[in-house]
Design a protein around this motif. Sequence first.
Motif, PDB file in Angstrom:
ATOM      1  N   ALA A  38       8.537 -14.687  -0.172  1.00  0.00           N
ATOM      2  CA  ALA A  38       8.988 -16.064  -0.355  1.00  0.00           C
ATOM      3  C   ALA A  38       7.841 -16.988  -0.751  1.00  0.00           C
ATOM      4  O   ALA A  38       8.037 -17.954  -1.499  1.00  0.00           O
ATOM      5  CB  ALA A  38       9.657 -16.572   0.923  1.00  0.00           C
ATOM      6  N   ALA A  39       6.632 -16.690  -0.272  1.00  0.00           N
ATOM      7  CA  ALA A  39       5.472 -17.521  -0.597  1.00  0.00           C
ATOM      8  C   ALA A  39       4.816 -17.115  -1.907  1.00  0.00           C
ATOM      9  O   ALA A  39       3.856 -17.763  -2.343  1.00  0.00           O
ATOM     10  CB  ALA A  39       4.453 -17.445   0.541  1.00  0.00           C
ATOM     11  N   GLY A  40       5.294 -16.043  -2.529  1.00  0.00           N
ATOM     12  CA  GLY A  40       4.729 -15.588  -3.792  1.00  0.00           C
ATOM     13  C   GLY A  40       3.403 -14.873  -3.661  1.00  0.00           C
ATOM     14  O   GLY A  40       2.626 -14.809  -4.634  1.00  0.00           O
ATOM     15  N   VAL A  41       3.122 -14.299  -2.469  1.00  0.00           N
ATOM     16  CA  VAL A  41       1.825 -13.631  -2.266  1.00  0.00           C
ATOM     17  C   VAL A  41       1.989 -12.182  -1.820  1.00  0.00           C
ATOM     18  O   VAL A  41       1.039 -11.573  -1.333  1.00  0.00           O
ATOM     19  CB  VAL A  41       0.974 -14.397  -1.228  1.00  0.00           C
ATOM     20  N   ALA A  42       3.172 -11.602  -2.029  1.00  0.00           N
ATOM     21  CA  ALA A  42       3.407 -10.245  -1.545  1.00  0.00           C
ATOM     22  C   ALA A  42       2.420  -9.251  -2.131  1.00  0.00           C
ATOM     23  O   ALA A  42       2.038  -8.272  -1.465  1.00  0.00           O
ATOM     24  CB  ALA A  42       4.842  -9.815  -1.874  1.00  0.00           C
ATOM     25  N   ASP A  43       1.974  -9.493  -3.367  1.00  0.00           N
ATOM     26  CA  ASP A  43       1.025  -8.571  -3.994  1.00  0.00           C
ATOM     27  C   ASP A  43      -0.396  -8.754  -3.475  1.00  0.00           C
ATOM     28  O   ASP A  43      -1.290  -7.980  -3.823  1.00  0.00           O
ATOM     29  CB  ASP A  43       1.037  -8.756  -5.517  1.00  0.00           C
ATOM     30  N   ARG A  44      -0.605  -9.770  -2.605  1.00  0.00           N
ATOM     31  CA  ARG A  44      -1.949 -10.005  -2.064  1.00  0.00           C
ATOM     32  C   ARG A  44      -2.005  -9.858  -0.544  1.00  0.00           C
ATOM     33  O   ARG A  44      -2.958 -10.264   0.091  1.00  0.00           O
ATOM     34  CB  ARG A  44      -2.432 -11.404  -2.476  1.00  0.00           C
ATOM     35  N   VAL A  45      -0.970  -9.262   0.040  1.00  0.00           N
ATOM     36  CA  VAL A  45      -0.959  -8.976   1.474  1.00  0.00           C
ATOM     37  C   VAL A  45      -0.847  -7.466   1.661  1.00  0.00           C
ATOM     38  O   VAL A  45       0.047  -6.830   1.101  1.00  0.00           O
ATOM     39  CB  VAL A  45       0.219  -9.680   2.181  1.00  0.00           C
ATOM     40  N   ARG A  46      -1.762  -6.904   2.441  1.00  0.00           N
ATOM     41  CA  ARG A  46      -1.775  -5.455   2.661  1.00  0.00           C
ATOM     42  C   ARG A  46      -1.736  -5.176   4.163  1.00  0.00           C
ATOM     43  O   ARG A  46      -2.538  -5.701   4.935  1.00  0.00           O
ATOM     44  CB  ARG A  46      -3.032  -4.847   2.034  1.00  0.00           C
ATOM     45  N   PHE A  47      -0.772  -4.349   4.571  1.00  0.00           N
ATOM     46  CA  PHE A  47      -0.640  -3.938   5.968  1.00  0.00           C
ATOM     47  C   PHE A  47      -1.199  -2.524   6.118  1.00  0.00           C
ATOM     48  O   PHE A  47      -0.774  -1.607   5.425  1.00  0.00           O
ATOM     49  CB  PHE A  47       0.826  -3.955   6.413  1.00  0.00           C
ATOM     50  N   THR A  48      -2.129  -2.344   7.047  1.00  0.00           N
ATOM     51  CA  THR A  48      -2.705  -1.015   7.261  1.00  0.00           C
ATOM     52  C   THR A  48      -2.000  -0.247   8.358  1.00  0.00           C
ATOM     53  O   THR A  48      -2.125   0.976   8.440  1.00  0.00           O
ATOM     54  CB  THR A  48      -4.191  -1.108   7.641  1.00  0.00           C
ATOM     55  N   GLY A  49      -1.267  -0.953   9.229  1.00  0.00           N
ATOM     56  CA  GLY A  49      -0.769  -0.326  10.440  1.00  0.00           C
ATOM     57  C   GLY A  49      -1.887  -0.227  11.468  1.00  0.00           C
ATOM     58  O   GLY A  49      -3.022  -0.661  11.249  1.00  0.00           O
ATOM     59  N   GLY A  50      -1.559   0.355  12.609  1.00  0.00           N
ATOM     60  CA  GLY A  50      -2.575   0.567  13.634  1.00  0.00           C
ATOM     61  C   GLY A  50      -3.613   1.565  13.168  1.00  0.00           C
ATOM     62  O   GLY A  50      -3.309   2.512  12.443  1.00  0.00           O
ATOM     63  N   VAL A  51      -4.848   1.346  13.564  1.00  0.00           N
ATOM     64  CA  VAL A  51      -5.945   2.221  13.151  1.00  0.00           C
ATOM     65  C   VAL A  51      -6.753   2.612  14.380  1.00  0.00           C
ATOM     66  O   VAL A  51      -6.767   1.895  15.386  1.00  0.00           O
ATOM     67  CB  VAL A  51      -6.861   1.535  12.113  1.00  0.00           C
TER      68      VAL A  51
ATOM     69  N   LEU B 243      -4.779 -20.110  -1.355  1.00  0.00           N
ATOM     70  CA  LEU B 243      -6.097 -19.507  -1.544  1.00  0.00           C
ATOM     71  C   LEU B 243      -6.037 -18.503  -2.699  1.00  0.00           C
ATOM     72  O   LEU B 243      -5.766 -17.315  -2.492  1.00  0.00           O
ATOM     73  CB  LEU B 243      -6.551 -18.807  -0.249  1.00  0.00           C
ATOM     74  N   PRO B 244      -6.279 -18.927  -3.931  1.00  0.00           N
ATOM     75  CA  PRO B 244      -6.225 -18.012  -5.068  1.00  0.00           C
ATOM     76  C   PRO B 244      -7.343 -16.973  -5.005  1.00  0.00           C
ATOM     77  O   PRO B 244      -8.353 -17.171  -4.319  1.00  0.00           O
ATOM     78  CB  PRO B 244      -6.393 -18.939  -6.275  1.00  0.00           C
ATOM     79  N   GLU B 245      -7.140 -15.871  -5.709  1.00  0.00           N
ATOM     80  CA  GLU B 245      -8.131 -14.794  -5.808  1.00  0.00           C
ATOM     81  C   GLU B 245      -8.505 -14.224  -4.439  1.00  0.00           C
ATOM     82  O   GLU B 245      -9.625 -13.772  -4.221  1.00  0.00           O
ATOM     83  CB  GLU B 245      -9.410 -15.273  -6.512  1.00  0.00           C
ATOM     84  N   THR B 246      -7.544 -14.230  -3.533  1.00  0.00           N
ATOM     85  CA  THR B 246      -7.835 -13.818  -2.159  1.00  0.00           C
ATOM     86  C   THR B 246      -6.759 -12.857  -1.670  1.00  0.00           C
ATOM     87  O   THR B 246      -5.563 -13.075  -1.887  1.00  0.00           O
ATOM     88  CB  THR B 246      -7.886 -15.044  -1.227  1.00  0.00           C
ATOM     89  N   GLU B 247      -7.204 -11.792  -1.003  1.00  0.00           N
ATOM     90  CA  GLU B 247      -6.303 -10.813  -0.405  1.00  0.00           C
ATOM     91  C   GLU B 247      -6.351 -10.948   1.106  1.00  0.00           C
ATOM     92  O   GLU B 247      -7.401 -11.244   1.687  1.00  0.00           O
ATOM     93  CB  GLU B 247      -6.734  -9.388  -0.797  1.00  0.00           C
ATOM     94  N   LEU B 248      -5.217 -10.738   1.766  1.00  0.00           N
ATOM     95  CA  LEU B 248      -5.130 -10.720   3.222  1.00  0.00           C
ATOM     96  C   LEU B 248      -4.814  -9.300   3.677  1.00  0.00           C
ATOM     97  O   LEU B 248      -3.799  -8.727   3.267  1.00  0.00           O
ATOM     98  CB  LEU B 248      -4.048 -11.680   3.712  1.00  0.00           C
ATOM     99  N   VAL B 249      -5.667  -8.751   4.516  1.00  0.00           N
ATOM    100  CA  VAL B 249      -5.445  -7.431   5.106  1.00  0.00           C
ATOM    101  C   VAL B 249      -5.023  -7.637   6.555  1.00  0.00           C
ATOM    102  O   VAL B 249      -5.738  -8.287   7.332  1.00  0.00           O
ATOM    103  CB  VAL B 249      -6.712  -6.561   5.039  1.00  0.00           C
ATOM    104  N   VAL B 250      -3.864  -7.112   6.918  1.00  0.00           N
ATOM    105  CA  VAL B 250      -3.323  -7.253   8.268  1.00  0.00           C
ATOM    106  C   VAL B 250      -3.410  -5.893   8.955  1.00  0.00           C
ATOM    107  O   VAL B 250      -2.768  -4.931   8.531  1.00  0.00           O
ATOM    108  CB  VAL B 250      -1.865  -7.754   8.233  1.00  0.00           C
ATOM    109  N   VAL B 251      -4.216  -5.830  10.013  1.00  0.00           N
ATOM    110  CA  VAL B 251      -4.487  -4.575  10.705  1.00  0.00           C
ATOM    111  C   VAL B 251      -3.835  -4.616  12.081  1.00  0.00           C
ATOM    112  O   VAL B 251      -4.091  -5.524  12.878  1.00  0.00           O
ATOM    113  CB  VAL B 251      -6.002  -4.340  10.858  1.00  0.00           C
TER     114      VAL B 251
ATOM    115  N   LEU C 228       7.341 -10.351   8.111  1.00  0.00           N
ATOM    116  CA  LEU C 228       6.145 -10.868   7.440  1.00  0.00           C
ATOM    117  C   LEU C 228       6.169 -10.561   5.943  1.00  0.00           C
ATOM    118  O   LEU C 228       5.750 -11.392   5.123  1.00  0.00           O
ATOM    119  CB  LEU C 228       4.892 -10.277   8.089  1.00  0.00           C
ATOM    120  N   ARG C 229       6.667  -9.399   5.581  1.00  0.00           N
ATOM    121  CA  ARG C 229       6.774  -9.070   4.154  1.00  0.00           C
ATOM    122  C   ARG C 229       7.742 -10.019   3.450  1.00  0.00           C
ATOM    123  O   ARG C 229       7.498 -10.449   2.312  1.00  0.00           O
ATOM    124  CB  ARG C 229       7.216  -7.621   3.977  1.00  0.00           C
TER     125      ARG C 229
END
Length: 426
Positions: free
Chosen positions: A288-301, A257-265, A282-283
């Motif tokens: 390994a999948a080449g998407v580390a710059d498009r995955v963001r972890f927020t932690g618990g909120v 999925l190009p041009e797409t960010e994943l936010v993991v909460v 997960l990081r």
Amino acid sequence: MTHSLRPAGSLGSPGAFGSGRLSIALVSEHASPLAALGGVDAGGQNVHVACLAGALADRGHRVTVYTRRDARDLPEQVPLRDGVAVHHVPAGPPEQIPKDELLPHMGAFGRYLARTWRGRPPDLVHSHFWMSGLASLWATRELGLPLLHTYHALGTVKRRHQQLADPSPPQRIALETEVGFGCDRVIATCRDEVVELGRMGIPAIKAGIVPCGVDTELFTPRGPVAERGTQRYQLLQLGRLVPRKGAAVSIAALARLPETELVVVGGPPADRLDQDPEVRRLRALARAAGVADRVRFTGGVPSTDVPPLLRAADVVLCPADYEPFGIVPLEAMACGRPVVASAVGGQLDTVADPATGRLVPPRDPEALAAAVAELLADPAAREACGEAGRRRTLRRFGWGRVAAATEAAYCDVLETQPVATGAGVV
């Protein structure tokens, strides 16, 4: 305690008890309504118990939630809101213990309940999760009190999917079966659970279906929106950071999925993410999948931060390997967001494909990516799904409706109780 019960899905009406004020004991041994969400053992059940207690209080009942004392400084009883108190039960050391290690302390939990209720018994007991059911069964048998039970998750399902990785006590399935036969009514949360109970030998006539609910006043399409990243599209995955929730599947799908960010909460607080084993796993997968710059972890909120995060997403992902019910799809739909979820468990009941989103096979990154791509390419479809999802939650899953259906189940059971039990209306 054997009584004539209506079949699954036929919970009846409040009847003679509907206008009375009940004293209700909710037992939730590891999932306190006061707990911070996002930890390994703090999630949907905590929300369910807290919201159900509040919605029952709104209907005029008095509710006490019994949960294990897991810290020395906790008082015996804490008011949660008008009509609801949380009672901390001394069972085992007053410290946090993984729920799969709590079984040895359930005898003490049950004995404490029996002592506490002997002087002033509740009208009925509603236990949540199998160990709560076990402790409650022992206490209610001794005192002759009516008992209803909600499993939230079944050991048969967990063992089927996790196999040797299942950390549950080996006696779990046998004890869950004992609770199912011993209680007066099982309140299942979805159709899939009733089928599974049947496989365990528990007859469908003992089970009625009441889904989990969602706070449709907190989770709304209108309100603050969290800040987005720099990518054109944003996906969000919300929940406990445990492997079965499928964040690894979302990361693998992101590579398609190009041009797409994943936010993991979810997970530990943001300042402890680096030490969390699942976050590290997960990081590594993202690198390994080449998407580390498009995955963001927020932690618990905090729970108040969740609706703005949902509103910021173009699509919400719920790709669990298995899901006993799954509250996140409801929260997303209540916020007017389309959902792509795995076709498992309660998600088969909550997500209407294609009206409110898409259902895909579990553990299938390619199918997940294809469904997401279809929605990302069609803004009108996303909007239509969001509007339909909001209508669906209002019509079926608001806590007022859930509490009314739960109350109807209570009244069905109370109407079958012999007068000698002492159960009644205050």
